[in-house]
Motif scaffolding. Structure first.
Motif, PDB file in Angstrom:
ATOM      1  N   ARG A 150      -8.132  38.069 -12.943  1.00  0.00           N
ATOM      2  CA  ARG A 150      -9.088  37.542 -13.919  1.00  0.00           C
ATOM      3  C   ARG A 150      -9.848  36.338 -13.361  1.00  0.00           C
ATOM      4  O   ARG A 150     -10.963  36.059 -13.762  1.00  0.00           O
ATOM      5  CB  ARG A 150      -8.359  37.118 -15.195  1.00  0.00           C
ATOM      6  CG  ARG A 150      -7.964  38.290 -16.069  1.00  0.00           C
ATOM      7  CD  ARG A 150      -7.109  37.828 -17.218  1.00  0.00           C
ATOM      8  NE  ARG A 150      -6.938  38.862 -18.207  1.00  0.00           N
ATOM      9  CZ  ARG A 150      -7.750  39.046 -19.246  1.00  0.00           C
ATOM     10  NH1 ARG A 150      -8.770  38.259 -19.422  1.00  0.00           N
ATOM     11  NH2 ARG A 150      -7.542  40.014 -20.106  1.00  0.00           N
ATOM     12  N   ARG A 160     -14.692  56.179 -24.395  1.00  0.00           N
ATOM     13  CA  ARG A 160     -15.852  55.858 -23.533  1.00  0.00           C
ATOM     14  C   ARG A 160     -15.979  56.896 -22.404  1.00  0.00           C
ATOM     15  O   ARG A 160     -17.070  57.391 -22.113  1.00  0.00           O
ATOM     16  CB  ARG A 160     -15.667  54.441 -22.983  1.00  0.00           C
ATOM     17  CG  ARG A 160     -16.465  54.067 -21.747  1.00  0.00           C
ATOM     18  CD  ARG A 160     -17.938  53.910 -22.047  1.00  0.00           C
ATOM     19  NE  ARG A 160     -18.656  53.604 -20.826  1.00  0.00           N
ATOM     20  CZ  ARG A 160     -19.053  54.497 -19.939  1.00  0.00           C
ATOM     21  NH1 ARG A 160     -18.798  55.785 -20.152  1.00  0.00           N
ATOM     22  NH2 ARG A 160     -19.713  54.134 -18.852  1.00  0.00           N
ATOM     23  N   GLY A 214      -7.078  49.337 -26.676  1.00  0.00           N
ATOM     24  CA  GLY A 214      -7.869  49.271 -25.457  1.00  0.00           C
ATOM     25  C   GLY A 214      -7.916  50.607 -24.738  1.00  0.00           C
ATOM     26  O   GLY A 214      -8.973  51.023 -24.211  1.00  0.00           O
ATOM     27  N   GLU A 215      -6.769  51.288 -24.731  1.00  0.00           N
ATOM     28  CA  GLU A 215      -6.710  52.585 -24.033  1.00  0.00           C
ATOM     29  C   GLU A 215      -7.476  53.655 -24.817  1.00  0.00           C
ATOM     30  O   GLU A 215      -8.139  54.516 -24.227  1.00  0.00           O
ATOM     31  CB  GLU A 215      -5.251  52.997 -23.834  1.00  0.00           C
ATOM     32  CG  GLU A 215      -4.481  52.103 -22.884  1.00  0.00           C
ATOM     33  CD  GLU A 215      -5.193  51.910 -21.548  1.00  0.00           C
ATOM     34  OE1 GLU A 215      -5.692  52.881 -20.966  1.00  0.00           O
ATOM     35  OE2 GLU A 215      -5.271  50.749 -21.085  1.00  0.00           O
ATOM     36  N   TYR A 245     -16.052  45.187 -21.847  1.00  0.00           N
ATOM     37  CA  TYR A 245     -16.000  46.539 -22.385  1.00  0.00           C
ATOM     38  C   TYR A 245     -17.278  46.837 -23.179  1.00  0.00           C
ATOM     39  O   TYR A 245     -17.828  47.942 -23.095  1.00  0.00           O
ATOM     40  CB  TYR A 245     -14.784  46.718 -23.308  1.00  0.00           C
ATOM     41  CG  TYR A 245     -13.441  46.516 -22.639  1.00  0.00           C
ATOM     42  CD1 TYR A 245     -13.329  46.389 -21.255  1.00  0.00           C
ATOM     43  CD2 TYR A 245     -12.269  46.463 -23.393  1.00  0.00           C
ATOM     44  CE1 TYR A 245     -12.098  46.199 -20.656  1.00  0.00           C
ATOM     45  CE2 TYR A 245     -11.035  46.278 -22.792  1.00  0.00           C
ATOM     46  CZ  TYR A 245     -10.956  46.142 -21.428  1.00  0.00           C
ATOM     47  OH  TYR A 245      -9.738  45.955 -20.838  1.00  0.00           O
ATOM     48  N   ASP A 291     -20.141  47.525 -20.873  1.00  0.00           N
ATOM     49  CA  ASP A 291     -19.997  48.885 -20.340  1.00  0.00           C
ATOM     50  C   ASP A 291     -20.458  49.917 -21.385  1.00  0.00           C
ATOM     51  O   ASP A 291     -21.179  50.880 -21.047  1.00  0.00           O
ATOM     52  CB  ASP A 291     -18.522  49.099 -19.965  1.00  0.00           C
ATOM     53  CG  ASP A 291     -18.283  50.463 -19.359  1.00  0.00           C
ATOM     54  OD1 ASP A 291     -19.131  50.908 -18.575  1.00  0.00           O
ATOM     55  OD2 ASP A 291     -17.250  51.085 -19.677  1.00  0.00           O
ATOM     56  N   ASP A 292     -20.060  49.705 -22.642  1.00  0.00           N
ATOM     57  CA  ASP A 292     -20.453  50.636 -23.724  1.00  0.00           C
ATOM     58  C   ASP A 292     -21.977  50.689 -23.877  1.00  0.00           C
ATOM     59  O   ASP A 292     -22.566  51.774 -23.985  1.00  0.00           O
ATOM     60  CB  ASP A 292     -19.842  50.192 -25.058  1.00  0.00           C
ATOM     61  CG  ASP A 292     -18.337  50.382 -25.078  1.00  0.00           C
ATOM     62  OD1 ASP A 292     -17.834  51.149 -24.242  1.00  0.00           O
ATOM     63  OD2 ASP A 292     -17.675  49.740 -25.927  1.00  0.00           O
ATOM     64  N   HIS A 345     -11.078  53.117 -24.169  1.00  0.00           N
ATOM     65  CA  HIS A 345     -11.431  53.539 -22.817  1.00  0.00           C
ATOM     66  C   HIS A 345     -11.532  55.067 -22.745  1.00  0.00           C
ATOM     67  O   HIS A 345     -12.466  55.616 -22.140  1.00  0.00           O
ATOM     68  CB  HIS A 345     -10.375  53.034 -21.831  1.00  0.00           C
ATOM     69  CG  HIS A 345     -10.768  53.205 -20.408  1.00  0.00           C
ATOM     70  ND1 HIS A 345      -9.862  53.187 -19.385  1.00  0.00           N
ATOM     71  CD2 HIS A 345     -11.977  53.418 -19.810  1.00  0.00           C
ATOM     72  CE1 HIS A 345     -10.478  53.378 -18.242  1.00  0.00           C
ATOM     73  NE2 HIS A 345     -11.775  53.509 -18.467  1.00  0.00           N
ATOM     74  N   ASP A 395     -14.043  48.500 -29.410  1.00  0.00           N
ATOM     75  CA  ASP A 395     -14.254  47.392 -28.470  1.00  0.00           C
ATOM     76  C   ASP A 395     -14.714  46.120 -29.182  1.00  0.00           C
ATOM     77  O   ASP A 395     -14.420  45.009 -28.725  1.00  0.00           O
ATOM     78  CB  ASP A 395     -15.262  47.801 -27.389  1.00  0.00           C
ATOM     79  CG  ASP A 395     -14.613  48.723 -26.372  1.00  0.00           C
ATOM     80  OD1 ASP A 395     -13.380  48.661 -26.233  1.00  0.00           O
ATOM     81  OD2 ASP A 395     -15.328  49.531 -25.749  1.00  0.00           O
ATOM     82  N   ARG A 406     -10.636  58.231 -15.070  1.00  0.00           N
ATOM     83  CA  ARG A 406     -11.724  57.383 -14.562  1.00  0.00           C
ATOM     84  C   ARG A 406     -12.059  57.739 -13.116  1.00  0.00           C
ATOM     85  O   ARG A 406     -13.230  57.840 -12.735  1.00  0.00           O
ATOM     86  CB  ARG A 406     -11.272  55.919 -14.668  1.00  0.00           C
ATOM     87  CG  ARG A 406     -12.329  54.910 -14.384  1.00  0.00           C
ATOM     88  CD  ARG A 406     -11.775  53.539 -14.670  1.00  0.00           C
ATOM     89  NE  ARG A 406     -12.630  52.487 -14.194  1.00  0.00           N
ATOM     90  CZ  ARG A 406     -12.308  51.204 -14.225  1.00  0.00           C
ATOM     91  NH1 ARG A 406     -11.150  50.834 -14.737  1.00  0.00           N
ATOM     92  NH2 ARG A 406     -13.138  50.298 -13.762  1.00  0.00           N
TER      93      ARG A 406
END
Lengths: 322, 266
Positions: B85, B189, B182-183, B223, B226-227, B186, B215, B155
């Motif tokens: 991070r 997405r 979160g998963e 995230y 990215d979306d 993902h 998200d 991915r």
């Protein structure tokens, strides 16, 4: 008119029974009060001592008086005196007075950063007799970090002011130093001119014919006279220059001695504070650690655990999207 | 009299139960280690990654000093995560690599280390796939976090152009119960990406909208960026100029306050 008849044997001598019960309860309560009082030292013979503090911050009636970390008494009264100072009276158990001497010091201390204040009695010449009832002790308020910083600030600011004044004095175009430098520059230019004239004259002397000798000598005479006047002028101005230089050096010496005095005071303060710094840091560290543990514990207890998200006990697993 | 006793007895029992004997104190080093882990997790939750790294190192040292490889492994994984991070990926890779071959760590810890390393190897798909396979093998059949492995594999599949393989994996992920938010986001997405590739525009829109909702709840700017990058691409493919403008505006607003690689391409 009596509606109920006390025929039940359980109601016989009810008044006596209730009275004796109340008396027993009262007796127990009194015994408890006496026991607690004894434990708190209320029935122990005490000696009254006092001291005068500049400031009443942290001083409260009832706060503990300690000797070598043990409670030996309490602060009885804290009052604002006639001279706007704080009169503090202590009650010290007489059995401990053998260690409290007339020259002992009372120091205001605190348990850690967040703990209660208390008065610590320290020092005292072993050969002196114990302090008498009503004796006056010297009081030394404990310096906190903020006090030390304030003290340093108060001592350092005059140095900075003094240094600034000296620098301004040196830099002043109309001041002694700049004028003296200007005069020296002027004099040096004049001396250089004179020397150039003499050099030219001597060079010329090699080439002059016999008939030119008197004129040359006359010119040399004039040049020497001029050099003589210049030197006389220099001689006249030099004492003034030296006086100015002397005054400037005096100012510089004064500023330097002030700076040395303040640095000495600063070093003294730092020497006093330095031994306490590791302890303060250690206490602070321990306090922070304890506070963190308390907060951790509290956050896992009802009802806080319902309001706070408890941190996990293992490492977080990163999302596959990172 | 007896009534009083009846009331007094339960009250006494209750007080005794609440009071109880104090817990036996834990050894000081263990307490220090556990306190450091709690502090590190708290710092991670609040986004203070530098503080988290500091506490993870403290926990690592404390656990190492009492020969606790489980705690030490957790601390190393947490530290690697914090370092990533902070952008210190090389140091994170070094820490994770030192765990992979060390059998003093449990298989689960090694699996997690390998998974985290695979995340860092996305730029080299072959390495990432090898790490992922190793993580899957170490985690075993009863792996409690297989969805993360599936998502990562999907991915990599999308990255490699294997949309059919990705779709099969993602269908399995989305069908799994108790999936972390979160998963799920993902997976949605990536599913939107697969649907767009297959020309199923309505399905793609539905998936990305669902992902955006999740998200937003997760409040993770990377995230969301990215979306919206995907949504803008989708709008261009669908010829929806209004949606494209809206996605662009949202993206611009996000990128103004958050820097990411996806933003730099816009």
């Amino acid at each position: 008119m009596k509606y109920l008849k006390d025929s039940d044997p359980r109601f016989r001598m009810l008044g006596w029974r209730a009275g004796s019960f109340a008396l027993l309860a009262l007796g127990l309560m009194l015994a408890l009060v006496v026991a607690l009082g004894l434990r708190q030292g209320y029935f122990v013979q005490k000696t009254r001592l006092n001291f005068v503090a500049e400031n009443g911050a942290g001083l409260l009636p009832g706060m503990q008086v300690r000797l070598s970390g043990f409670k030996i008494g309490v602060v009885d009264t804290v009052a604002l005196g006639e001279s706007a100072k704080v009169d503090v009276e202590l009650l010290v158990e007489t059995r401990y007075m053998k260690w409290v001497k007339a020259d002992s010091q009372a120091i205001l201390q605190q348990d850690g950063f967040l703990g209660d204040h208390f008065i610590e009695i320290v020092g005292g010449s072993p050969k002196l007799p114990p302090a008498q009832d009503g004796a006056k002790l010297n009081f030394a308020p404990a310096l906190g970090l903020a006090d030390i910083a304030l003290d340093l600030r108060q001592r350092i600011i005059p140095i900075i002011d003094s240094t600034q004044t000296t620098l301004e004095y040196i830099n002043d175009p109309k001041g002694d130093v700049r004028q003296m430098l200007g005069n020296l520059k002027e004099l040096s230019a004049e001396v250089r001119q004179t020397r150039a004239a003499v050099d030219a004259l001597l060079a010329k002397a090699d080439r002059v014919a016999d008939k030119q000798v008197p004129a040359t000598l006359e010119a040399a005479q004039r040049t020497l006279e001029r050099a003589d006047r210049t030197l006389a002028d220099v001689q006249g101005r030099l004492p003034g220059v030296f006086d100015q230089l002397d005054r400037t050096m005096g100012h510089a010496a004064q500023a330097a001695s002030e700076a040395a005095a303040v640095m000495g005071a600063t070093r003294h303060i730092v020497d006093e504070a330095a031994p306490r710094v590791p302890g303060i840091l250690r206490n602070g560290d321990a306090t922070l650690r304890t506070t963190r543990e308390l907060l951790d514990g509290a956050s896992q207890s009802w009802p806080l655990k319902n309001w706070m998200q408890p941190p996990a006990a293992s490492a977080p697993m990163p999302d596959s999207r990172q | 009299m007896f009534k009083c006793l009846y009331m007094l007895l339960p009250a006494t029992l209750l007080l005794a139960a609440c009071g109880g004997a104090p817990l036996a104190p834990k050894p000081a080093r263990l307490q220090a280690a556990e306190a450091a882990v709690l502090a590190a997790n708290r710092a991670t939750q609040s986004g203070a990654d530098a503080d988290a790294s500091h506490y993870w190192r403290e926990a690592w040292q404390a656990y190492a000093s009492i020969d606790d490889w489980g705690g030490q492994g957790e601390a190393r994984l947490g530290l690697a995560n914090s370092l990533v991070r902070q952008g210190e990926r090389d140091e994170a890779v070094r820490i994770l690599a030192s765990m992979r071959g060390n059998e003093l760590f449990s298989a689960d810890l090694r699996a997690r280390a390998t998974y985290q390393q695979a995340l860092l190897q996305l730029a080299t798909p072959d390495l990432a796939k090898a790490s992922l396979a190793q993580a899957r093998a170490l985690c075993g059949a009863a792996c409690g976090w297989v969805a993360r492995l599936d998502n990562l594999q999907a991915r990599l599949a999308v990255q490699g152009g294997d949309y059919a393989g990705a779709g099969a994996l993602l269908t399995r992920v989305l069908a799994a119960p108790g999936l972390p938010g979160g998963e799920r986001a993902h997976a949605l997405r990536l599913m939107a990406e697969v649907a767009l590739h297959d020309g199923a525009l309505a399905d793609a829109r539905q998936r990305i909208d669902a992902a955006i909702v999740l998200d937003r709840q997760l409040a993770e700017p990377a995230y969301l960026v990215d979306d919206y990058v995907f949504l803008r691409r989708y709008a261009a493919a669908a010829g929806d100029e209004v949606l494209r403008t809206e996605a662009g505006q949202r993206l611009q607003s996000l990128c103004a306050v958050f820097s990411s690689a996806a933003c730099s391409g816009n």
